[in-house]
Design a protein around this motif. Structure first.
Motif, PDB file in Angstrom:
ATOM      1  N   SER A 164     -40.277 -36.994  40.221  1.00  0.00           N
ATOM      2  CA  SER A 164     -40.826 -38.261  40.709  1.00  0.00           C
ATOM      3  C   SER A 164     -40.742 -39.368  39.647  1.00  0.00           C
ATOM      4  N   LEU A 165     -40.431 -38.995  38.401  1.00  0.00           N
ATOM      5  CA  LEU A 165     -40.347 -39.999  37.330  1.00  0.00           C
ATOM      6  C   LEU A 165     -38.942 -40.567  37.222  1.00  0.00           C
ATOM      7  N   THR A 166     -38.885 -41.773  36.647  1.00  0.00           N
ATOM      8  CA  THR A 166     -37.613 -42.450  36.417  1.00  0.00           C
ATOM      9  C   THR A 166     -37.442 -42.694  34.926  1.00  0.00           C
ATOM     10  N   GLY A 167     -36.267 -43.119  34.565  1.00  0.00           N
ATOM     11  CA  GLY A 167     -36.012 -43.467  33.164  1.00  0.00           C
ATOM     12  C   GLY A 167     -36.937 -44.577  32.688  1.00  0.00           C
ATOM     13  N   SER A 168     -37.241 -45.538  33.559  1.00  0.00           N
ATOM     14  CA  SER A 168     -38.138 -46.623  33.160  1.00  0.00           C
ATOM     15  C   SER A 168     -39.570 -46.119  32.978  1.00  0.00           C
ATOM     16  N   ASP A 169     -39.953 -45.058  33.703  1.00  0.00           N
ATOM     17  CA  ASP A 169     -41.267 -44.454  33.480  1.00  0.00           C
ATOM     18  C   ASP A 169     -41.346 -43.875  32.066  1.00  0.00           C
ATOM     19  N   LEU A 170     -40.287 -43.195  31.645  1.00  0.00           N
ATOM     20  CA  LEU A 170     -40.273 -42.631  30.292  1.00  0.00           C
ATOM     21  C   LEU A 170     -40.254 -43.732  29.244  1.00  0.00           C
ATOM     22  N   THR A 171     -39.525 -44.793  29.497  1.00  0.00           N
ATOM     23  CA  THR A 171     -39.511 -45.928  28.573  1.00  0.00           C
ATOM     24  C   THR A 171     -40.912 -46.499  28.416  1.00  0.00           C
ATOM     25  N   ALA A 172     -41.634 -46.617  29.525  1.00  0.00           N
ATOM     26  CA  ALA A 172     -43.019 -47.110  29.471  1.00  0.00           C
ATOM     27  C   ALA A 172     -43.905 -46.133  28.708  1.00  0.00           C
ATOM     28  N   ALA A 173     -43.699 -44.835  28.919  1.00  0.00           N
ATOM     29  CA  ALA A 173     -44.493 -43.822  28.211  1.00  0.00           C
ATOM     30  C   ALA A 173     -44.254 -43.909  26.714  1.00  0.00           C
ATOM     31  N   TRP A 174     -43.000 -44.012  26.290  1.00  0.00           N
ATOM     32  CA  TRP A 174     -42.702 -44.054  24.852  1.00  0.00           C
ATOM     33  C   TRP A 174     -43.243 -45.334  24.221  1.00  0.00           C
ATOM     34  N   ALA A 175     -43.216 -46.428  24.945  1.00  0.00           N
ATOM     35  CA  ALA A 175     -43.790 -47.674  24.435  1.00  0.00           C
ATOM     36  C   ALA A 175     -45.303 -47.520  24.277  1.00  0.00           C
ATOM     37  N   TYR A 176     -45.934 -46.862  25.242  1.00  0.00           N
ATOM     38  CA  TYR A 176     -47.384 -46.646  25.179  1.00  0.00           C
ATOM     39  C   TYR A 176     -47.721 -45.748  23.990  1.00  0.00           C
ATOM     40  N   VAL A 177     -46.938 -44.687  23.792  1.00  0.00           N
ATOM     41  CA  VAL A 177     -47.171 -43.783  22.661  1.00  0.00           C
ATOM     42  C   VAL A 177     -47.091 -44.560  21.354  1.00  0.00           C
ATOM     43  N   THR A 178     -46.099 -45.424  21.236  1.00  0.00           N
ATOM     44  CA  THR A 178     -45.921 -46.207  20.010  1.00  0.00           C
ATOM     45  C   THR A 178     -47.100 -47.136  19.756  1.00  0.00           C
ATOM     46  N   SER A 179     -47.625 -47.747  20.800  1.00  0.00           N
ATOM     47  CA  SER A 179     -48.698 -48.727  20.624  1.00  0.00           C
ATOM     48  C   SER A 179     -50.105 -48.121  20.659  1.00  0.00           C
ATOM     49  N   HIS A 180     -50.221 -46.839  21.015  1.00  0.00           N
ATOM     50  CA  HIS A 180     -51.535 -46.186  21.107  1.00  0.00           C
ATOM     51  C   HIS A 180     -51.495 -44.811  20.423  1.00  0.00           C
ATOM     52  N   LYS A 181     -50.960 -44.779  19.212  1.00  0.00           N
ATOM     53  CA  LYS A 181     -50.735 -43.511  18.509  1.00  0.00           C
ATOM     54  C   LYS A 181     -51.999 -42.674  18.353  1.00  0.00           C
ATOM     55  N   VAL A 182     -53.074 -43.292  17.912  1.00  0.00           N
ATOM     56  CA  VAL A 182     -54.314 -42.550  17.668  1.00  0.00           C
ATOM     57  C   VAL A 182     -54.838 -41.934  18.961  1.00  0.00           C
TER      58      VAL A 182
END
Length: 119
Positions: A89-107
């Motif tokens: 059900s996920l798309t490449g843009s979903d993963l891009t959003a996830a990786w951006a979130y991980v980068t900005s919310h590391k803690v």
């Protein structure tokens, strides 16, 4: 004690604006406490946090796929292609959003990974 319940608008610079007229009792020179309660909404492009869904963790929008679980899978060696195969059900843009979130919310993501490893 007076209570005001209203919507506010928060701009990108952090300033707030009431979306309703300010009542007379809420004026400069008096002590006030401001409690801002966020609604269950998008916290970044393609990412949502909803109370009582996946423990309130950040998830891919409109899914129950937590960002921390995708990050943990990536750390374990899963490629984006493998993640997309495992989560059709996920798309490449979903993963891009996830990786951006991980980068900005590391803690936050690190804590969620630790909490779920201990569970």
């Amino acid at each position: 004690m007076n209570t005001l319940e209203t919507d506010i608008e928060i701009s990108t610079d952090g300033s707030m604006k009431l979306l309703a007229p300010m009542p007379a009792w809420l004026r400069p020179g008096r002590s006030h406490v401001l409690l801002v309660m966020a609604d269950d909404s998008e916290v970044g492009p393609g990412i949502e946090k909803t109370a009582n869904v996946c423990g309130g963790d950040a998830c891919i929008a409109s899914t129950r796929v937590p960002v921390w679980s995708l990050e943990q899978a990536r750390r374990l060696g899963f490629t984006d292609a493998e993640l997309l195969d495992n989560y059709p059900s996920l798309t490449g843009s979903d993963l891009t959003a996830a990786w951006a979130y991980v980068t900005s919310h590391k803690v936050e993501v690190e804590q969620a990974i630790r909490d779920n490893e201990e569970a």
